[in-house]
Enzyme design. Structure first.
Site, PDB file in Angstrom:
ATOM      1  N   LYS A  87       0.800  -1.234   0.000  1.00 33.07           N
ATOM      2  CA  LYS A  87       0.000   0.000   0.000  1.00 33.07           C
ATOM      3  C   LYS A  87       0.833   1.285   0.000  1.00 33.07           C
ATOM      4  CE  LYS A  87      -4.456  -1.324   1.919  1.00 33.07           C
ATOM      5  NZ  LYS A  87      -5.432  -1.100   2.980  1.00 33.07           N
ATOM      6  N   ASP A 111     -10.180   3.544   1.007  1.00 32.97           N
ATOM      7  CA  ASP A 111     -10.488   3.275   2.429  1.00 32.97           C
ATOM      8  C   ASP A 111     -11.016   4.552   3.082  1.00 32.97           C
ATOM      9  OD1 ASP A 111      -9.779   0.603   2.495  1.00 32.97           O
ATOM     10  OD2 ASP A 111      -7.717   0.980   3.119  1.00 32.97           O
TER      11      ASP A 111
END
Ligand code: NAP
Length: 290
Positions: free
Chosen positions: A73, A109
């Site tokens: 990520k 997210d």
């Protein structure tokens, strides 16, 4: 069946290691089915040492976009051409869109957390909140709190306090927010800290399958009826943390809503089509509760 049946099928997917536990293939392939799009979503197990090669391969194969999970990520930022504002501000990417070889990174997210908490904006703004954890998910949660909810103070609790401290400095410099206090897990006054917080977020994997019985606090006095408890863990749907908070009268928010909304944003970025979030929310709850 004609040979050219899959000729125009667009490929999207997920890169990470491991990927076999992910619910993303289920969510996206059900959404593809429901929206009747000619797409397929596939998981790709990619170790860190192969990230660069995987991206070259995806470009060569014309893969339309992909989700990014642990451990890529943050590292993936080095390989991208563009970043959305929230990806640049959080320093983490969970979605990449491939526009004819130009790769743009997003952090959906952030939208998952935002959609989950938005109904409680008035309660959260101007109040004290506590976030437990300092990984990628905590980063997204803290970003949303600072950017959209303006809490009075954020208490950041983490097993490794140094990591919480790094996050505090990161957001102080990036978003000019400095109303932070960091704590090592578990501070002796954790119950006091929790009980005085309007919102408590668990952004650690504590309580996740198969360790159902684990909890960041098992002391009932940590919670009361004026609070909101949000667990990012989505398997099980009702963690021990949420069970205890609910038994004390707190509002409880599970990780499924976030999971579906972050997926919906990614899906829209790739396809331009809205994901049927209500249907997905129901299907996923059924699947995980089985
Ligand atoms: P991560 O980057 O690996 O960070 C994990 C964090 O949890 C770190 O702060 C770590 O502390 C802490 N931690 C790990 N094990 C712990 C333990 N046994 N006791 C205390 N603290 C512990 O992971 P992440 O990506 O932030 O994910 C965290 C959780 O959020 C996971 O359960 C993940 O499934 C969930 N999540 C949910 C969604 C959703 O859509 N609902 C989206 C993303 C993530 P140290 O710094 O000390 O290592």
């Amino acid at each position: 069946m004609r040979n050219s049946f899959y000729e125009n099928t667009e490929v999207i997917g997920l890169i990470g290691q491991p990927v076999k536990q992910s619910y993303s293939p289920f969510i996206h392939n059900v959404a593809i089915e429901l929206t009747k799009l000619n797409y397929i979503y596939l998981p790709f197990n990619v170790p860190s040492s192969n990230l660069g090669n995987a991206l070259k391969g995806m470009n060569a194969l014309g893969i339309k976009g992909f989700n990014v999970t642990i451990p890529h990520k943050v590292k993936i930022l080095d390989y991208l051409n563009n970043l959305s504002e929230e990806a640049a501000d959080t320093g983490a990417v969970n979605t990449v869109v491939n526009d004819h070889g130009k790769l743009t990174g997003y952090n959906t997210d952030v939208y998952g957390v935002l959609e989950t908490l938005l109904p409680y904006k008035d309660e959260i703004s101007g109040n004290r909140v506590t976030v437990v954890g300092s990984g990628g998910a905590a980063r997204a949660a803290i970003y949303v709190l600072i950017r959209y909810f303006k809490p009075l103070k954020i208490h950041l609790v983490n097993r490794t306090e140094q990591r919480a401290e790094s996050l505090r400095v990161y957001f102080r410099d990036k978003l000019k927010f400095d109303s932070f206090k960091t704590h090592e897990l578990f501070p002796p006054d954790l119950v006091d800290l929790f009980s005085k917080s309007k919102l408590i977020i668990n952004a650690t994997p504590v309580g996740m399958y198969p360790d159902f019985d684990d909890n960041i606090t098992s002391i009932p006095e940590s919670f009361n009826k004026n609070q909101i408890a949000f667990d990012l863990v989505y398997n099980p749907v009702k963690t021990k943390f949420l069970q205890l908070a609910q038994s004390r009268g707190a509002i409880v928010l599970d990780g499924i809503t976030m999971l579906v909304y972050q997926a919906a944003k990614s899906f829209y970025l790739w396809t331009g089509v809205e994901m049927p979030v209500t249907d997905l929310n129901k299907s996923l709850r059924l699947l995980i509760s089985r």
